[in-house]
Design a protein around this motif. Structure first.
Motif, PDB file in Angstrom:
ATOM      1  N   THR A   1       0.845  -1.203   0.000  1.00  0.00           N
ATOM      2  CA  THR A   1       0.000   0.000   0.000  1.00  0.00           C
ATOM      3  C   THR A   1       0.877   1.249   0.000  1.00  0.00           C
ATOM      4  O   THR A   1       0.565   2.242   0.637  1.00  0.00           O
ATOM      5  CB  THR A   1      -0.954   0.020   1.205  1.00  0.00           C
TER       6      THR A   1
ATOM      7  N   ASN B   1       1.637   3.425   7.540  1.00  0.00           N
ATOM      8  CA  ASN B   1       0.224   3.771   7.672  1.00  0.00           C
ATOM      9  C   ASN B   1      -0.630   2.526   7.440  1.00  0.00           C
ATOM     10  O   ASN B   1      -0.772   2.066   6.302  1.00  0.00           O
ATOM     11  CB  ASN B   1      -0.144   4.853   6.659  1.00  0.00           C
ATOM     12  N   PRO B   2      -1.249   1.973   8.489  1.00  0.00           N
ATOM     13  CA  PRO B   2      -2.029   0.737   8.336  1.00  0.00           C
ATOM     14  C   PRO B   2      -3.454   0.970   7.843  1.00  0.00           C
ATOM     15  O   PRO B   2      -4.212   0.015   7.658  1.00  0.00           O
ATOM     16  CB  PRO B   2      -2.037   0.177   9.762  1.00  0.00           C
ATOM     17  N   ASN B   3      -3.822   2.228   7.657  1.00  0.00           N
ATOM     18  CA  ASN B   3      -5.213   2.550   7.335  1.00  0.00           C
ATOM     19  C   ASN B   3      -5.492   2.700   5.846  1.00  0.00           C
ATOM     20  O   ASN B   3      -6.625   2.995   5.460  1.00  0.00           O
ATOM     21  CB  ASN B   3      -5.613   3.848   8.054  1.00  0.00           C
ATOM     22  N   ILE B   4      -4.478   2.508   5.014  1.00  0.00           N
ATOM     23  CA  ILE B   4      -4.665   2.644   3.574  1.00  0.00           C
ATOM     24  C   ILE B   4      -5.260   1.356   3.008  1.00  0.00           C
ATOM     25  O   ILE B   4      -4.711   0.270   3.212  1.00  0.00           O
ATOM     26  CB  ILE B   4      -3.332   2.954   2.866  1.00  0.00           C
ATOM     27  N   ARG B   5      -6.361   1.481   2.314  1.00  0.00           N
ATOM     28  CA  ARG B   5      -6.978   0.321   1.676  1.00  0.00           C
ATOM     29  C   ARG B   5      -6.427   0.194   0.260  1.00  0.00           C
ATOM     30  O   ARG B   5      -6.462   1.154  -0.514  1.00  0.00           O
ATOM     31  CB  ARG B   5      -8.501   0.469   1.637  1.00  0.00           C
TER      32      ARG B   5
ATOM     33  N   GLN C   1       2.815  11.050  11.974  1.00  0.00           N
ATOM     34  CA  GLN C   1       1.724  11.788  11.332  1.00  0.00           C
ATOM     35  C   GLN C   1       2.099  12.194   9.909  1.00  0.00           C
ATOM     36  O   GLN C   1       1.314  12.016   8.963  1.00  0.00           O
ATOM     37  CB  GLN C   1       1.387  13.030  12.156  1.00  0.00           C
TER      38      GLN C   1
ATOM     39  N   HIS D   1       2.431   9.053   7.596  1.00  0.00           N
ATOM     40  CA  HIS D   1       1.122   8.529   7.201  1.00  0.00           C
ATOM     41  C   HIS D   1       0.535   9.331   6.048  1.00  0.00           C
ATOM     42  O   HIS D   1       0.008   8.770   5.076  1.00  0.00           O
ATOM     43  CB  HIS D   1       0.169   8.551   8.396  1.00  0.00           C
ATOM     44  N   GLU D   2       0.616  10.651   6.152  1.00  0.00           N
ATOM     45  CA  GLU D   2       0.066  11.502   5.103  1.00  0.00           C
ATOM     46  C   GLU D   2       0.862  11.368   3.810  1.00  0.00           C
ATOM     47  O   GLU D   2       0.293  11.350   2.712  1.00  0.00           O
ATOM     48  CB  GLU D   2       0.048  12.958   5.568  1.00  0.00           C
TER      49      GLU D   2
ATOM     50  N   SER E   1      -0.016   7.946   2.204  1.00  0.00           N
ATOM     51  CA  SER E   1      -1.369   7.967   1.664  1.00  0.00           C
ATOM     52  C   SER E   1      -1.446   8.796   0.388  1.00  0.00           C
ATOM     53  O   SER E   1      -2.051   8.378  -0.608  1.00  0.00           O
ATOM     54  CB  SER E   1      -2.337   8.531   2.706  1.00  0.00           C
TER      55      SER E   1
END
Length: 242
Positions: A13, A24-28, A168, A171-172, A175
């Protein structure tokens, strides 16, 4: 992952790997959707011809994909890409080059349409790979990626020392680049490293004219971070004096 790596990998990802503390573990991940791909191509004006190939203004949708000839996995990836894209009307021509030619005549000269490559290691400071200032022949942003937001994040993260703020920003950064897809991010391979106990030690400079002698232990950047200073204990008498 299933057919080339026998399941020994994770879907990527973006620019960081799952074992890095700023990942960042929140990226689909983008789904595989050939029907939607076809819709997007139609909207862009690429219409299917009677031979199953897409055309626009009389020209077929075709590009050349380069791979290094000495890496079988990457050659296999190119073949799968070629097969998948053919199903939606895109022609992919594959060319294989010896590594030195591949690198010096194509990658570093920015002379290619698409390539299959991979990165190893690295940390959250990825300025050389993604800064628009590095999109020149001979530099590492060889896909010529340019995004003012990413340029700003790259400058901020390399000047930051607070762990929370680094996470932070990272992550941005991850993404944003993943959503842009300057690379089609494929996979992160699984790997296991084994060393024979006490076969090597580390003898590294301490920054003050001396040396630090220690056992090999994992670091945040991996077990091989100090690999250039590994030595075999039986040759300790050949080490430089403090």
């Amino acid at each position: 992952i299933e057919f080339i790596l026998y399941g020994q990998a994770r879907q990527s990802t973006g620019i960081f790997t799952p074992n890095q503390w700023y990942f960042n573990p929140n990226i689909r991940p983008y789904p595989y959707d050939s029907k939607e791909a076809g819709v997007l191509l139609e909207e862009a004006g690429w219409k299917l011809g009677p031979n199953g190939i897409r055309y626009k203004n009389g020209k077929p949708l075709s590009f050349t994909l380069l791979t290094p000839s000495n890496q079988e996995i990457r050659k296999d990836i190119a073949t799968l890409v070629q097969d998948d894209l053919r199903k939606i009307g895109v022609v992919t021509k594959i060319e294989n080059y010896e590594w030195s030619v591949f690198l010096s005549q194509h990658i570093l000269k920015l002379d290619f349409e698409a390539v299959v490559l991979g990165w190893a290691g690295g940390d959250y400071d990825q300025y050389p790979l993604w800064s628009s200032s590095q999109a020149k022949p001979g530099l590492l942003n060889f896909v010529s990626y340019s995004n003012p937001k990413v340029d700003r994040l790259l400058e901020q993260i390399r000047q930051e020392y607070d762990r929370t703020k680094i996470i932070q920003l990272a992550h941005e950064l991850q993404s944003t680049i993943y959503m842009n897809q300057p690379y089609l991010f494929l996979f992160v391979p699984n790997a296991t490293t084994a060393l024979w106990k006490n076969a090597f030690r580390i003898y590294r400079p301490d920054g003050h004219g001396g040396y630090i002698d220690s056992a090999i232990t994992p670091t945040k950047a991996g077990w091989s971070y100090y690999s250039q200073w590994f030595y075999r204990p039986e040759y300790a008498n050949r080490l430089p004096s403090p």
